[in-house]
Scaffold this active site. Structure first.
Site, PDB file in Angstrom:
ATOM      1  N   LEU A 277     -19.386  16.324 -10.892  1.00  0.00           N
ATOM      2  CA  LEU A 277     -18.703  15.221 -11.570  1.00  0.00           C
ATOM      3  C   LEU A 277     -19.561  14.581 -12.659  1.00  0.00           C
ATOM      4  O   LEU A 277     -20.784  14.507 -12.564  1.00  0.00           O
ATOM      5  CB  LEU A 277     -18.306  14.160 -10.537  1.00  0.00           C
TER       6      LEU A 277
ATOM      7  N   HIS B  79     -14.886  12.550 -15.329  1.00  0.00           N
ATOM      8  CA  HIS B  79     -14.193  12.385 -14.043  1.00  0.00           C
ATOM      9  C   HIS B  79     -14.125  10.904 -13.660  1.00  0.00           C
ATOM     10  O   HIS B  79     -13.130  10.455 -13.094  1.00  0.00           O
ATOM     11  CB  HIS B  79     -14.938  13.144 -12.930  1.00  0.00           C
TER      12      HIS B  79
ATOM     13  N   LYS C 126      -8.952  16.833 -21.717  1.00  0.00           N
ATOM     14  CA  LYS C 126      -9.882  17.883 -22.134  1.00  0.00           C
ATOM     15  C   LYS C 126      -9.279  19.261 -21.833  1.00  0.00           C
ATOM     16  O   LYS C 126      -9.425  20.205 -22.591  1.00  0.00           O
ATOM     17  CB  LYS C 126     -11.215  17.680 -21.403  1.00  0.00           C
ATOM     18  N   ASP C 127      -8.580  19.357 -20.685  1.00  0.00           N
ATOM     19  CA  ASP C 127      -7.878  20.597 -20.349  1.00  0.00           C
ATOM     20  C   ASP C 127      -6.426  20.445 -20.784  1.00  0.00           C
ATOM     21  O   ASP C 127      -5.521  20.270 -19.969  1.00  0.00           O
ATOM     22  CB  ASP C 127      -7.991  20.862 -18.845  1.00  0.00           C
TER      23      ASP C 127
ATOM     24  N   GLN D 163      -3.855  22.953 -19.524  1.00  0.00           N
ATOM     25  CA  GLN D 163      -3.679  22.777 -18.075  1.00  0.00           C
ATOM     26  C   GLN D 163      -2.694  21.633 -17.807  1.00  0.00           C
ATOM     27  O   GLN D 163      -1.812  21.737 -16.952  1.00  0.00           O
ATOM     28  CB  GLN D 163      -5.032  22.470 -17.431  1.00  0.00           C
TER      29      GLN D 163
ATOM     30  N   SER E  64     -18.210  18.122 -19.647  1.00  0.00           N
ATOM     31  CA  SER E  64     -17.676  19.216 -18.841  1.00  0.00           C
ATOM     32  C   SER E  64     -18.717  19.598 -17.808  1.00  0.00           C
ATOM     33  O   SER E  64     -19.925  19.558 -18.091  1.00  0.00           O
ATOM     34  CB  SER E  64     -17.403  20.419 -19.749  1.00  0.00           C
TER      35      SER E  64
END
Ligand code: PAF
Length: 282
Positions: free
Chosen positions: A33, A37, A151-152, A155, A187
């Protein structure tokens, strides 16, 4: 903060919590993390209810075994960080808890064309693996809110589609990408970067900032070409740099000179694959 390993224990705690009438906000993670996060945990806290975070390195979303094997693990510092930042429950399941019937894909969900473009094209099977684990975690946690990072970007689009297609009735809340001072998106994979590549990796962010400027006067194809050249000249190997519609994720054409555009990029910094994205036109 409660640390729970078994789904039975999670279930019995959540049934008690339900009596409070408060919301459950859920942050799925694979650990290692960082502040990105933590931003998700803070966002989850805004719901005013229970914040549940899972840490599970999901084997089914890695298309290369070595990528799975080298994924950073730092359980103890993760737990400390969660404790210090307002997480109420951390769920640390074993593989058997998540996949009691094995890991074969049996969800009635198809990511469709999202599986054939950008990340889908270069990481076959990745999004089905993500959908599979997120579905299972949602089944176990039954949250009102699912909190995920932009960021994703792709997804998030896949999970949005899954929630809609399967009528899962959970609210998807997203959080802006958190960056290091030099612009590199936070990341877990940054931990794997060797010092020289850590420095060079900032070109990913710079290429998108430059692209945002270039798009004001250039065709999309030209701006994209320059971004790819910039990344290559810094010593990284770009896998793709796409300019897409942020809602459909389809590439924009040179004729589409108005409307929002998202730059999405994947590049290898040595043997570490990094991804990033940014709005480059509003
Ligand atoms: O974004 C991640 O860390 C993972 O893809 C997720 C959503 C936790 C599923 O394993």
């Amino acid at each position: 903060m409660l640390i729970i390993n078994e789904s039975r224990e999670l279930n019995s705690f959540l049934s008690l919590f339900e009596l409070t009438g408060l919301k459950v906000a859920f942050v799925p993670t694979m650990g290692a993390l960082h502040q990105g996060h933590i931003a998700l945990i803070r966002k989850a806290n805004q719901s005013g209810g229970l914040v549940v975070c899972s840490i599970f390195i999901n084997p089914t979303q890695f298309n290369k075994t070595e990528d799975f094997e080298k994924y950073p693990v730092q359980a103890e510092s993760d737990i400390d960080l969660l404790k210090a930042n307002g997480c109420d429950v951390v769920f640390l399941p074993k593989k058997e808890e998540i996949y009691p019937n094995g890991t074969d894909y049996d969800l009635p969900f198809d990511p469709g064309y999202l599986d054939d473009i950008m990340e889908g094209k270069f990481r076959p099977g990745h999004f089905k693996g993500v959908a599979q684990v997120v579905y299972r975690l949602l089944e176990l946690v039954q949250p009102h809110e699912l909190v995920m990072g932009e960021k994703d970007f792709q997804q998030v689009a896949v999970i949005r589609k899954m929630i809609a297609d399967m009528e899962l009735g959970v609210e998807l809340v997203t959080c802006r990408t958190v960056r290091e001072k030099d612009g590199l998106a936070m990341s877990s994979r940054n931990l794997l970067l060797k010092a020289d590549y850590r420095e060079k990796a900032t070109v990913i962010y710079q290429s998108m900032v430059e692209c945002r400027e270039n798009l004001k006067s250039m065709k999309a194809s030209q701006a994209k070409k320059m971004a790819i050249e910039k990344i290559e000249s810094a010593g990284l190997k770009p896998e793709y740099f796409e300019l897409v519609d942020p809602f459909t994720l389809l590439s924009i054409s040179d004729e589409q000179t108005k409307g929002p555009v998202q730059a999405c990029v994947a590049a290898w910094a040595g043997n570490v694959r990094l991804i990033d994205n940014m709005p480059v036109r509003h």
